[in-house]
Scaffold this motif. Structure first.
Motif, PDB file in Angstrom:
ATOM      1  N   LEU B  29     -25.124 -26.552 -28.493  1.00  0.00           N
ATOM      2  CA  LEU B  29     -25.584 -27.688 -29.304  1.00  0.00           C
ATOM      3  C   LEU B  29     -24.677 -27.915 -30.512  1.00  0.00           C
ATOM      4  CD1 LEU B  29     -29.486 -27.207 -29.265  1.00  0.00           C
ATOM      5  CD2 LEU B  29     -28.062 -28.639 -27.774  1.00  0.00           C
ATOM      6  N   ARG B  30     -24.140 -26.858 -31.067  1.00  0.00           N
ATOM      7  CA  ARG B  30     -23.259 -26.985 -32.231  1.00  0.00           C
ATOM      8  C   ARG B  30     -21.959 -27.719 -31.900  1.00  0.00           C
ATOM      9  NH1 ARG B  30     -22.853 -24.120 -36.898  1.00  0.00           N
ATOM     10  NH2 ARG B  30     -20.607 -23.972 -36.584  1.00  0.00           N
ATOM     11  N   GLY B  53     -29.041 -33.968 -33.456  1.00  0.00           N
ATOM     12  CA  GLY B  53     -28.824 -32.844 -34.360  1.00  0.00           C
ATOM     13  C   GLY B  53     -29.907 -31.834 -34.014  1.00  0.00           C
ATOM     14  N   PHE B  54     -29.914 -30.696 -34.690  1.00  0.00           N
ATOM     15  CA  PHE B  54     -30.947 -29.707 -34.356  1.00  0.00           C
ATOM     16  C   PHE B  54     -31.133 -28.730 -35.510  1.00  0.00           C
ATOM     17  CE2 PHE B  54     -28.427 -25.858 -33.474  1.00  0.00           C
ATOM     18  CZ  PHE B  54     -27.153 -26.405 -33.447  1.00  0.00           C
ATOM     19  N   ASP B  55     -32.297 -28.079 -35.509  1.00  0.00           N
ATOM     20  CA  ASP B  55     -32.511 -26.960 -36.428  1.00  0.00           C
ATOM     21  C   ASP B  55     -33.039 -25.788 -35.606  1.00  0.00           C
ATOM     22  OD1 ASP B  55     -35.219 -27.519 -36.000  1.00  0.00           O
ATOM     23  OD2 ASP B  55     -35.484 -28.542 -37.915  1.00  0.00           O
ATOM     24  N   ASP B  56     -33.718 -24.853 -36.238  1.00  0.00           N
ATOM     25  CA  ASP B  56     -34.157 -23.661 -35.510  1.00  0.00           C
ATOM     26  C   ASP B  56     -35.151 -23.969 -34.393  1.00  0.00           C
ATOM     27  OD1 ASP B  56     -32.575 -22.120 -37.086  1.00  0.00           O
ATOM     28  OD2 ASP B  56     -34.189 -21.359 -38.367  1.00  0.00           O
ATOM     29  N   ASP B  57     -35.932 -25.006 -34.565  1.00  0.00           N
ATOM     30  CA  ASP B  57     -37.032 -25.238 -33.640  1.00  0.00           C
ATOM     31  C   ASP B  57     -36.917 -26.495 -32.791  1.00  0.00           C
ATOM     32  OD1 ASP B  57     -38.533 -22.956 -34.566  1.00  0.00           O
ATOM     33  OD2 ASP B  57     -38.870 -24.101 -36.414  1.00  0.00           O
ATOM     34  N   PHE B  58     -36.206 -27.501 -33.307  1.00  0.00           N
ATOM     35  CA  PHE B  58     -36.211 -28.792 -32.639  1.00  0.00           C
ATOM     36  C   PHE B  58     -34.819 -29.390 -32.476  1.00  0.00           C
ATOM     37  CE2 PHE B  58     -40.412 -28.504 -34.598  1.00  0.00           C
ATOM     38  CZ  PHE B  58     -41.236 -28.866 -33.544  1.00  0.00           C
ATOM     39  N   LEU B  59     -34.669 -30.171 -31.441  1.00  0.00           N
ATOM     40  CA  LEU B  59     -33.536 -31.077 -31.301  1.00  0.00           C
ATOM     41  C   LEU B  59     -34.050 -32.454 -31.723  1.00  0.00           C
ATOM     42  CD1 LEU B  59     -31.003 -31.200 -28.430  1.00  0.00           C
ATOM     43  CD2 LEU B  59     -32.197 -33.306 -29.008  1.00  0.00           C
ATOM     44  N   VAL B 122     -30.642 -34.116 -40.881  1.00  0.00           N
ATOM     45  CA  VAL B 122     -30.113 -33.119 -39.936  1.00  0.00           C
ATOM     46  C   VAL B 122     -29.096 -33.764 -38.995  1.00  0.00           C
ATOM     47  CG1 VAL B 122     -30.718 -31.653 -37.973  1.00  0.00           C
ATOM     48  CG2 VAL B 122     -32.124 -31.598 -40.041  1.00  0.00           C
ATOM     49  N   LEU B 123     -29.445 -34.933 -38.456  1.00  0.00           N
ATOM     50  CA  LEU B 123     -28.537 -35.669 -37.562  1.00  0.00           C
ATOM     51  C   LEU B 123     -27.213 -35.972 -38.249  1.00  0.00           C
ATOM     52  CD1 LEU B 123     -30.752 -38.433 -35.876  1.00  0.00           C
ATOM     53  CD2 LEU B 123     -29.319 -36.805 -34.666  1.00  0.00           C
ATOM     54  N   THR B 124     -27.319 -36.506 -39.464  1.00  0.00           N
ATOM     55  CA  THR B 124     -26.122 -36.926 -40.197  1.00  0.00           C
ATOM     56  C   THR B 124     -25.240 -35.736 -40.539  1.00  0.00           C
ATOM     57  OG1 THR B 124     -27.428 -38.744 -41.154  1.00  0.00           O
ATOM     58  CG2 THR B 124     -25.323 -38.223 -42.220  1.00  0.00           C
ATOM     59  N   ILE B 148     -36.493 -41.937 -34.534  1.00  0.00           N
ATOM     60  CA  ILE B 148     -36.022 -40.560 -34.341  1.00  0.00           C
ATOM     61  C   ILE B 148     -37.118 -39.750 -33.643  1.00  0.00           C
ATOM     62  CG2 ILE B 148     -35.124 -38.469 -35.444  1.00  0.00           C
ATOM     63  CD1 ILE B 148     -33.322 -40.540 -36.259  1.00  0.00           C
ATOM     64  N   PHE B 149     -36.708 -39.016 -32.629  1.00  0.00           N
ATOM     65  CA  PHE B 149     -37.647 -38.150 -31.925  1.00  0.00           C
ATOM     66  C   PHE B 149     -37.292 -36.687 -32.163  1.00  0.00           C
ATOM     67  CE2 PHE B 149     -38.034 -42.073 -29.513  1.00  0.00           C
ATOM     68  CZ  PHE B 149     -39.383 -42.134 -29.234  1.00  0.00           C
ATOM     69  N   ALA B 150     -38.322 -35.843 -32.151  1.00  0.00           N
ATOM     70  CA  ALA B 150     -38.133 -34.388 -32.208  1.00  0.00           C
ATOM     71  C   ALA B 150     -38.551 -33.804 -30.872  1.00  0.00           C
ATOM     72  CB  ALA B 150     -38.986 -33.790 -33.323  1.00  0.00           C
ATOM     73  N   LEU B 151     -37.712 -32.906 -30.351  1.00  0.00           N
ATOM     74  CA  LEU B 151     -37.975 -32.267 -29.056  1.00  0.00           C
ATOM     75  C   LEU B 151     -37.894 -30.758 -29.259  1.00  0.00           C
ATOM     76  CD1 LEU B 151     -38.201 -32.503 -25.917  1.00  0.00           C
ATOM     77  CD2 LEU B 151     -35.701 -32.646 -25.869  1.00  0.00           C
TER      78      LEU B 151
END
Lengths: 218, 218
Positions: B29-30, B53-59, B122-124, B148-151
């Motif tokens: 993902l990075r 973009g993504f963080d620990d829990d979501f894309l 996060v996306l930016t 914007i959606f979170a998955l």
């Protein structure tokens, strides 16, 4: 030649520039060899990368991973995307991506016999021109173990986004911020020989030429 | 941390090397910022490129093009693929592609308010670190116009294919043919300023740095 206009391939959004001619489709398909194949499995979408080639009428793709799902003749969506640049505007809202993308819809047909062999040649020559005559061609057993689908190019759409950000002539221009595009490009690096290769076998001209062809550039 | 094993994310094929740890997912993902989003529209799959973009829990992904289809909470498949090389073997049958690919499944959730703003950050920052603090942030009206959606990253699979062709120790090795890999790489080119930019506004350090970061390389 005009591409078809169906409900699925009609362009809806403003920023994306829809193209409706066959030449634009061919240009996008020529510039890569990996597509994203979308199929429905038990009601859920599955998107898998796979290799493709094409001729005047069909896109051909390797379908091993999707062969069970495609046995019923379902309509698929094959998408080919090239990311050409990151668009950095004065406002976050106007940020975007420059890209070229093609979507092809239809029920793919599993190939067999001479059709399958011909399609495999198209796939191979698309990714590495000259390789079909250079490498050992598939045996009957290998061909039987290969799954290739043909998808008509009749229902397709192409979108292209290019150029600078869109806020250069709006109120945000007075913010004094830098704006522009960071271009992205996919390039071939020099061929890396198989470590198992005996000494004395040089890189054939058609493979050395890959790094110099415009296949992977805009 | 182990990724989940569901029927959808179980690895079935031999050549593709399945990875089952969260670190492998993060690594894929990075290395990019455009994914292929698969949704089902009227029973037919649709695969569209979009930024993430993504963080620990979501894309998090931009969902304007799919917002109508996703209103019902359907499960989607988001696939991120990096093509690392063309594998040229002695036999056509052993040809292939070196790649890294991640698939994430789940029902995405449309974000609003502070959650949407945080996801947009996060996306930016994923695509262009430093840009959130540099560019003008979205107004309330612009934020309302952004989808914007979170998955959840809970159901995901990663596949990596790498290395030389597999026929270096088989009977085809005696054919005396060249075999190896043509590496492919996506690179940033120098930033291209908006032609509308007044003289005297230089490229900010965080944008100049994009071409030097490992974001788009293996």
């Amino acid at each position: 030649m005009e591409l078809s206009r169906t409900e699925r391939t009609r362009h809806r959004r403003l920023r994306d520039q829809g193209r409706s001619d066959r030449a634009a489709l061919v240009e996008v398909l020529r510039a890569g060899f990996v597509c994203h194949l979308g199929v429905v499995v038990d009601g859920t979408p599955m998107v898998v990368p796979t290799v493709y080639g094409f001729d005047d009428d069909f896109l051909y793709f390797h379908g091993s991973v999707a062969s069970r799902s495609l046995a019923g003749g379902q309509t698929v969506c094959v998408t080919v995307t090239h990311v050409d640049g990151l668009v950095l505007a004065r406002s976050v809202f106007e940020h975007g991506v420059n890209y070229r993308s093609a979507m092809v819809y239809g029920p793919p047909r599993a190939l067999s016999g001479a059709d399958k062999l011909a399609a495999l040649r198209v796939l191979t020559e698309h990714a590495a021109p000259g390789q079909w005559d250079y490498a050992r061609r598939p045996s009957a057993k290998e061909l039987a173990a290969t799954v290739i689908f043909a998808l008509s190019l009749d229902e397709a759409s192409v979108k292209v986004a290019e150029g600078p950000p869109g806020d250069g002539d709006g109120p945000d221009a007075s913010l004094g911020l830098w704006a522009g595009v960071v271009p992205l490009e996919t390039v071939c690096r020099p061929p890396s020989p198989d470590p198992a290769l005996p000494a004395g076998i040089g890189v054939p001209a058609h493979i050395a030429a890959l790094a110099r062809t415009p296949l992977f550039t805009k």
